[in-house]
Design a protein around this motif. Structure first.
Motif, PDB file in Angstrom:
ATOM      1  N   ILE A  19       0.836  -1.205   0.000  1.00  0.00           N
ATOM      2  CA  ILE A  19       0.000   0.000   0.000  1.00  0.00           C
ATOM      3  C   ILE A  19       0.869   1.251   0.000  1.00  0.00           C
ATOM      4  CG2 ILE A  19      -1.593   1.373   1.409  1.00  0.00           C
ATOM      5  CD1 ILE A  19      -2.958  -1.219   2.194  1.00  0.00           C
ATOM      6  N   SER A  20       1.880   1.262   0.860  1.00  0.00           N
ATOM      7  CA  SER A  20       2.754   2.443   0.947  1.00  0.00           C
ATOM      8  C   SER A  20       3.471   2.696  -0.368  1.00  0.00           C
ATOM      9  CB  SER A  20       3.765   2.253   2.081  1.00  0.00           C
ATOM     10  OG  SER A  20       3.115   2.085   3.319  1.00  0.00           O
ATOM     11  N   GLY A  21       3.994   1.640  -0.977  1.00  0.00           N
ATOM     12  CA  GLY A  21       4.703   1.812  -2.243  1.00  0.00           C
ATOM     13  C   GLY A  21       3.796   2.297  -3.354  1.00  0.00           C
ATOM     14  N   PHE A  69      12.826  -9.503   2.486  1.00  0.00           N
ATOM     15  CA  PHE A  69      13.076  -9.668   1.056  1.00  0.00           C
ATOM     16  C   PHE A  69      11.762  -9.836   0.289  1.00  0.00           C
ATOM     17  CE2 PHE A  69      17.343 -11.694   2.419  1.00  0.00           C
ATOM     18  CZ  PHE A  69      17.856 -10.430   2.668  1.00  0.00           C
ATOM     19  N   MET A  70      10.800 -10.525   0.885  1.00  0.00           N
ATOM     20  CA  MET A  70       9.491 -10.675   0.252  1.00  0.00           C
ATOM     21  C   MET A  70       8.770  -9.326   0.179  1.00  0.00           C
ATOM     22  SD  MET A  70       8.347 -14.234   2.117  1.00  0.00           S
ATOM     23  CE  MET A  70       6.674 -14.230   1.488  1.00  0.00           C
ATOM     24  N   ILE A  71       8.871  -8.542   1.238  1.00  0.00           N
ATOM     25  CA  ILE A  71       8.226  -7.226   1.254  1.00  0.00           C
ATOM     26  C   ILE A  71       8.826  -6.324   0.181  1.00  0.00           C
ATOM     27  CG2 ILE A  71       8.044  -5.094   2.602  1.00  0.00           C
ATOM     28  CD1 ILE A  71       7.558  -6.811   5.069  1.00  0.00           C
ATOM     29  N   SER A  72      10.147  -6.327   0.075  1.00  0.00           N
ATOM     30  CA  SER A  72      10.802  -5.488  -0.930  1.00  0.00           C
ATOM     31  C   SER A  72      10.402  -5.907  -2.338  1.00  0.00           C
ATOM     32  CB  SER A  72      12.322  -5.574  -0.773  1.00  0.00           C
ATOM     33  OG  SER A  72      12.717  -5.077   0.489  1.00  0.00           O
ATOM     34  N   LEU A 100      10.567   2.827  -3.469  1.00  0.00           N
ATOM     35  CA  LEU A 100      11.462   1.807  -2.940  1.00  0.00           C
ATOM     36  C   LEU A 100      12.413   2.337  -1.871  1.00  0.00           C
ATOM     37  CD1 LEU A 100      12.378  -0.098  -6.224  1.00  0.00           C
ATOM     38  CD2 LEU A 100      10.740  -0.754  -4.469  1.00  0.00           C
ATOM     39  N   THR A 101      12.553   3.650  -1.779  1.00  0.00           N
ATOM     40  CA  THR A 101      13.490   4.218  -0.804  1.00  0.00           C
ATOM     41  C   THR A 101      13.180   3.820   0.637  1.00  0.00           C
ATOM     42  OG1 THR A 101      14.030   6.090  -2.236  1.00  0.00           O
ATOM     43  CG2 THR A 101      14.444   6.359   0.114  1.00  0.00           C
TER      44      THR A 101
END
Length: 324
Positions: A146-148, A234-237, A193-194
């Protein structure tokens, strides 16, 4: 006596939750004192947190008890659907045509594949749809995406709406819509992505994240909790990157059409229709209450006037009788 691994070491009551809620009340008091203007939003968000987590706990308990893959699939879809609604209705100040389905596609296209592959192979869970492990993972991935999506789409719409002349200049010199929108897409994805990059860079040294803390509190070894947190991050990224890319491309494809025109008429800067309908309903309700109150007040005034006239009429009749 030491607790067994995986068992909960604490039993929290609503009194514990109320004590923690007092911290929010303190923040609200400080906001009011310093005129920050976020006190009501803070309290509202905290109340929503309590209600939503309570409802989710009841639903998840039923899903865990059934242990049915279709129930798990339905819960995963529901989480993505609610995340899409939160993104479009609450988080986005500007929206574009067909934003809801495009955001839903972006979330489903990232959270579902990543969660299945990650849970089955990276976390070595068989079957991958075990509800007590798969559903919390999907929930975390939805919250992160959501944030991305909000950051990337907000930047794209802002640039196309407020600075459309830059894109139109590229288009006027013969650039394709892909070439004209490439700088906007690149900056939007970089912004999206930051936060994940910053979060991964401080994990373990400055911050101990929630999943690792929860695993430790649940009785897992610190080493296993750390590895679990690595997998989750890693999954979240990956989810954030995939969902941001998909929604950014879809947003640009809608606002900049196939004829290489910037269609700002497809961007809606108003409040979402849900909130406009709510404001209309509230105004109608308030107007109705005011009308009823005015009607009651007028009736009371008429009754009071009649009561004042009755003694005067009876007094005049008595005088006429005595004089006659």
């Amino acid at each position: 006596m030491d607790s067994e691994p995986g068992s909960s070491t604490t039993h929290l009551s609503w009194g514990n939750v109320g004590l923690a809620f007092s911290f929010i009340l303190l923040d609200g008091f400080l906001s009011t004192t310093f005129g920050l203007g976020v006190g009501s939003s803070l309290i509202t968000a905290a109340v929503r947190c309590v209600v939503q987590l309570s409802v989710v706990a009841l639903i998840l308990q039923k899903v865990f008890e059934t242990n049915n893959p279709w129930a798990v699939a339905g819960m995963a879809f529901l989480l993505n659907l609610m995340g899409t609604a939160e993104t479009v209705v609450n988080k986005s100040k500007k929206r574009y045509d067909y934003m809801f389905p495009s955001v839903l596609v972006g979330m489903l296209g990232s959270t579902i594949p990543v969660s299945i592959i990650g849970v089955r192979f990276a976390m070595d869970v068989d079957p991958f749809w075990k509800p007590e492990q798969y559903i919390p993972i999907v929930g975390m991935l939805c919250g992160a995406t959501i944030s991305g999506i909000v950051v990337s789409v907000t930047y794209v719409l802002k640039e196309l709406y407020d600075n459309r002349d830059k894109v139109e200049m590229y288009l006027a010199f013969g650039a394709s819509r892909f070439e004209a929108c490439k700088p906007i897409a690149r900056d939007a994805l970089r912004l999206a992505l930051t936060p994940n990059i910053n979060q991964m860079s401080v994990i373990g040294i400055i911050a101990i994240p929630g999943m690792m803390t929860g695993a430790i509190l649940g009785g897992s070894s610190v080493e296993q909790a750390a590895r679990l947190q690595m997998v989750i991050m890693f999954m979240i990224s990956s989810c954030t990157a995939l969902s941001s890319i998909v929604t950014t491309i879809l947003a640009l494809g809608v606002v900049v059409d196939a004829e290489h025109r910037v269609r700002t008429d497809r961007i809606d800067t108003r409040e979402h229709a849900v909130w406009r309908a709510r404001n209309w309903a509230v105004s109608q309700l308030v107007g109705g209450v005011k009308g009823i109150a005015a009607w009651i007040a007028a009736g009371l005034r008429r009754i009071a006037g009649k009561r004042e006239e009755e003694p005067r009429t009876s007094e005049g009749s008595e005088r006429e009788r005595l004089l006659g």
